[in-house]
Design an enzyme around this catalytic site. Structure first.
Site, PDB file in Angstrom:
ATOM      1  N   GLY A  94       0.865  -1.170   0.000  1.00 18.65           N
ATOM      2  CA  GLY A  94       0.000   0.000   0.000  1.00 18.65           C
ATOM      3  C   GLY A  94       0.900   1.217   0.000  1.00 18.65           C
ATOM      4  O   GLY A  94       1.792   1.340   0.848  1.00 18.65           O
ATOM      5  N   ALA A  95       0.662   2.130  -0.955  1.00 19.06           N
ATOM      6  CA  ALA A  95       1.601   3.230  -1.161  1.00 19.06           C
ATOM      7  C   ALA A  95       1.910   4.018   0.120  1.00 19.06           C
ATOM      8  O   ALA A  95       3.089   4.206   0.451  1.00 19.06           O
ATOM      9  CB  ALA A  95       1.094   4.142  -2.277  1.00 19.06           C
ATOM     10  N   ARG A 144      10.058  -0.840  -4.761  1.00 19.05           N
ATOM     11  CA  ARG A 144       8.814  -0.827  -5.525  1.00 19.05           C
ATOM     12  C   ARG A 144       8.813   0.442  -6.371  1.00 19.05           C
ATOM     13  O   ARG A 144       8.870   1.541  -5.824  1.00 19.05           O
ATOM     14  CB  ARG A 144       7.567  -0.810  -4.603  1.00 19.05           C
ATOM     15  CG  ARG A 144       7.475  -1.925  -3.569  1.00 19.05           C
ATOM     16  CD  ARG A 144       7.029  -3.255  -4.127  1.00 19.05           C
ATOM     17  NE  ARG A 144       5.810  -3.236  -4.893  1.00 19.05           N
ATOM     18  CZ  ARG A 144       4.565  -3.412  -4.399  1.00 19.05           C
ATOM     19  NH1 ARG A 144       4.382  -3.567  -3.119  1.00 19.05           N
ATOM     20  NH2 ARG A 144       3.527  -3.425  -5.201  1.00 19.05           N
ATOM     21  N   ASP A 153      -1.676   4.671  -6.272  1.00 14.84           N
ATOM     22  CA  ASP A 153      -0.248   4.592  -5.943  1.00 14.84           C
ATOM     23  C   ASP A 153       0.502   5.798  -6.472  1.00 14.84           C
ATOM     24  O   ASP A 153       1.549   6.176  -5.936  1.00 14.84           O
ATOM     25  CB  ASP A 153       0.350   3.300  -6.488  1.00 14.84           C
ATOM     26  CG  ASP A 153      -0.174   2.119  -5.702  1.00 14.84           C
ATOM     27  OD1 ASP A 153      -1.335   1.725  -5.948  1.00 14.84           O
ATOM     28  OD2 ASP A 153       0.537   1.624  -4.800  1.00 14.84           O
ATOM     29  N   ASN A 166      -3.012   2.584 -10.093  1.00 14.54           N
ATOM     30  CA  ASN A 166      -3.420   1.848  -8.893  1.00 14.54           C
ATOM     31  C   ASN A 166      -3.349   0.365  -9.244  1.00 14.54           C
ATOM     32  O   ASN A 166      -3.041  -0.014 -10.383  1.00 14.54           O
ATOM     33  CB  ASN A 166      -4.836   2.265  -8.460  1.00 14.54           C
ATOM     34  CG  ASN A 166      -5.209   1.739  -7.081  1.00 14.54           C
ATOM     35  OD1 ASN A 166      -4.404   1.808  -6.152  1.00 14.54           O
ATOM     36  ND2 ASN A 166      -6.395   1.186  -6.948  1.00 14.54           N
ATOM     37  N   LYS A 167      -3.639  -0.485  -8.296  1.00  8.10           N
ATOM     38  CA  LYS A 167      -3.582  -1.941  -8.460  1.00  8.10           C
ATOM     39  C   LYS A 167      -4.202  -2.401  -9.776  1.00  8.10           C
ATOM     40  O   LYS A 167      -5.242  -1.899 -10.192  1.00  8.10           O
ATOM     41  CB  LYS A 167      -4.361  -2.572  -7.296  1.00  8.10           C
ATOM     42  CG  LYS A 167      -4.437  -4.071  -7.271  1.00  8.10           C
ATOM     43  CD  LYS A 167      -3.091  -4.732  -7.250  1.00  8.10           C
ATOM     44  CE  LYS A 167      -2.223  -4.192  -6.150  1.00  8.10           C
ATOM     45  NZ  LYS A 167      -0.776  -4.337  -6.422  1.00  8.10           N
ATOM     46  N   GLN A 223      -5.311  -8.967  -2.225  1.00 10.99           N
ATOM     47  CA  GLN A 223      -5.336  -8.020  -1.105  1.00 10.99           C
ATOM     48  C   GLN A 223      -6.753  -7.655  -0.688  1.00 10.99           C
ATOM     49  O   GLN A 223      -7.005  -7.318   0.466  1.00 10.99           O
ATOM     50  CB  GLN A 223      -4.568  -6.735  -1.463  1.00 10.99           C
ATOM     51  CG  GLN A 223      -3.094  -6.923  -1.692  1.00 10.99           C
ATOM     52  CD  GLN A 223      -2.777  -7.111  -3.167  1.00 10.99           C
ATOM     53  OE1 GLN A 223      -3.592  -7.616  -3.934  1.00 10.99           O
ATOM     54  NE2 GLN A 223      -1.588  -6.723  -3.568  1.00 10.99           N
TER      55      GLN A 223
END
Lengths: 349, 349
Positions: free
Chosen positions: B49-50, B91, B239, B249-250, B198
């Site tokens: 998670g950012a 990351r 993110d 994002n994801k 997640q």
């Protein structure tokens, strides 16, 4: 040469099936002489895919008939009615199952004076015909569909509409195979297809055997690869198509169709003509099977601590006809408006 | 009363993290005094998670500084540079990580004459400030976002943008929590979020602890539940947000946004203002992390026979700004055109 895959076949009075729940880890067959066991195998997805379920149900009826050769005709009819009811209860969404059961029922009804021994032969012959017709239909669908594919580029498919889902050859995967065998340089993107992972376990296994280039993706990645320009169209099977073209298929198909629309890509359905349910005017009358929550939970690490939470598991969704570019059948390709074009295909003798 | 979740905290000179790879089966913490180990834990997603990655990286720098208290200032600076490089390699997509590392770097640069012992205290104080600010930001985002939610109905979220993804409280899940605590009768649909699950493992676990009603679905089901009218809007984290509003994002978020558009539903991003990368004019300059294929394969039964096949695993996708109804930040809610509205928020002192 492709090593052909036949998921359901008849051998020495028994039904032999590839146990699809073991793929891709193991390629194993199992056989049974019991119609009840065939019904259980349909429920537990040893065999799945609308056309393959139809073929399995036909052979299941042949097994039931076999067991009743020495009975009175009255008992034979009652026994087959029971077998039919059992098989009809297995999976509610696929129309082929009901189409096959009706076809065998008609055979029984139009031969009221034939003795059970001969009737059992007739039921088996009909089941074999259903199997042979399905295989031929798939090859015809492949031929029609391959014409629609570009000479090269990415093609998305969802779930498994391959040889394993039919008598052999496949519908949507049959289209990919026919295009590949024509020399078209396609690259397949195969959605893994949660929850049961038929794309990952079955379609990828088939594509690998056929040496068609492909990439496995999760269902959530298709949009990304369309955005990047890697995917040029999508083709999936269908479990039931309404008279207006609304199509029920594996959960997630509706999302694939919307993604195609948003990216200006064609979205094709490939299915035998028998998948079209003219008694069903539109998608709202297609029953959607709600399956066991364990299918979703079983891959979640620690999912066993989730006894008390809500988990949804609709097995299918309905793609409204407006998202469908064409429906590829063994009688030809139907284009919008589908209520007219499907009706026209129906009139073909 | 909610039992608060703090995924990363500082205790007695060590970093303590909830091991998110064990949830929901086990709720366990692990601690380390090593910056390298913090980097490894970011890579292996013990923490993800950012914003939470940002907090973890800040504490990682504090650990590195701790180890250099007795060194010369020159060695201290060199050591922290090495620590920064190590953490920066973990990351690539989340901008918070780089924002945090730059902030600590600036602190070091503007204090060239302070001795390493005092510098280490300063770095820890800064890390604690980053953590406290993040928590406060999340609560503010929750407050702004809750106003946008309807008084009742289904809300979709994707991946985990909850307490576990931040210093605590969460961004997208913080919005849901704030709405629920305001008395809004929402029902959350939580995408399981393949490949790392997640949503299933973290968001569902959090919602369950908070007793907010929810249903777990696979990523492929969201479209179906929108079609049925069960979902009224979607809210996710981000993110990295480009200056024009394009949001990474994801993987799968882009698909959620398209589904919202097609069903006429609002699609919201909830993220701390620090997620906005003004150096990045649009989504095309956001690097997308390609993760290990094993993350996709590990849940496929028999996936170990698939060594030779292609598997894609982009960790993120980019949702173009045109699909985003609003971006909810701790400085307020930005509406299109985002290049103007985000710039305006930037000017708030």
């Amino acid at each position: 040469m492709v090593d052909e895959i036949y998921p359901v076949r008849w051998e020495d009075g028994k039904v032999v099936m590839i146990d699809q729940t073991l793929l891709p880890a193991e390629h194993k067959e199992k056989s049974t002489g019991s119609c009840n066991e065939v019904a259980e195998w349909i429920e537990t997805m040893v065999v799945r895919g609308a056309p393959a379920i139809g073929v399995a149900a036909a052979y299941g009826m042949a097994l039931a008939a076999n067991d009743l050769r020495d009975k009175s005709r009255d008992d034979f009819d009652k026994g087959l009615l029971k077998a039919r009811d059992r098989l009809a209860r297995t999976r509610p969404t696929a129309v082929n199952l009901f189409w096959v059961l009706n076809r065998i029922n008609e055979l029984i009804e139009i031969n009221p004076h034939v003795n059970p021994n001969e009737m059992a032969d007739k039921v088996l012959t009909e089941a074999e015909a259903i199997r042979d017709e399905d295989l031929k239909m798939c090859m015809t669908i492949g031929k029609y569909g391959a014409e629609l594919l570009p000479d090269e580029g990415g093609v998305l498919t969802h779930c498994n509409a391959g040889a394993l889902a039919t008598a052999g050859y496949g519908t949507a995967v049959g289209v990919l195979r026919a295009a590949w065998e024509m020399g078209k340089k396609i690259h397949v993107y195969s959605d893994e297809t949660r929850p049961r992972l038929q794309g990952a376990c079955l379609t990828c296994w088939e594509l690998d055997r056929m040496k068609i280039p492909f990439t496995m993706i999760t269902d959530s990645m298709a949009g990304h690869f369309m955005q990047k320009g890697n995917i040029r169209l999508a083709v999936t099977g269908a479990d039931r198509v309404a008279a207006n073209g609304d199509s029920a298929n594996k959960i997630g198909t509706y999302t694939v169709a919307i993604l195609c629309k948003e990216h200006g890509l064609p979205f094709y359905i490939a299915a035998p003509f028998s998948t079209i349910d003219f008694d069903c005017p539109d998608g709202s009358c297609i029953p959607i099977e709600e399956r066991d929550r364990e299918e979703v939970l079983c891959i979640i690490p620690g999912g066993d601590t989730y006894d008390h939470i809500n988990v949804a598991n609709p097995g299918f969704d309905v793609t409204p006809h407006k998202y469908i570019t064409a429906i590829i059948t063994d009688r030809g390709v139907a284009y919008p408006p589908f209520s007219e074009s499907l009706e026209k295909l129906r009139e073909i003798p």
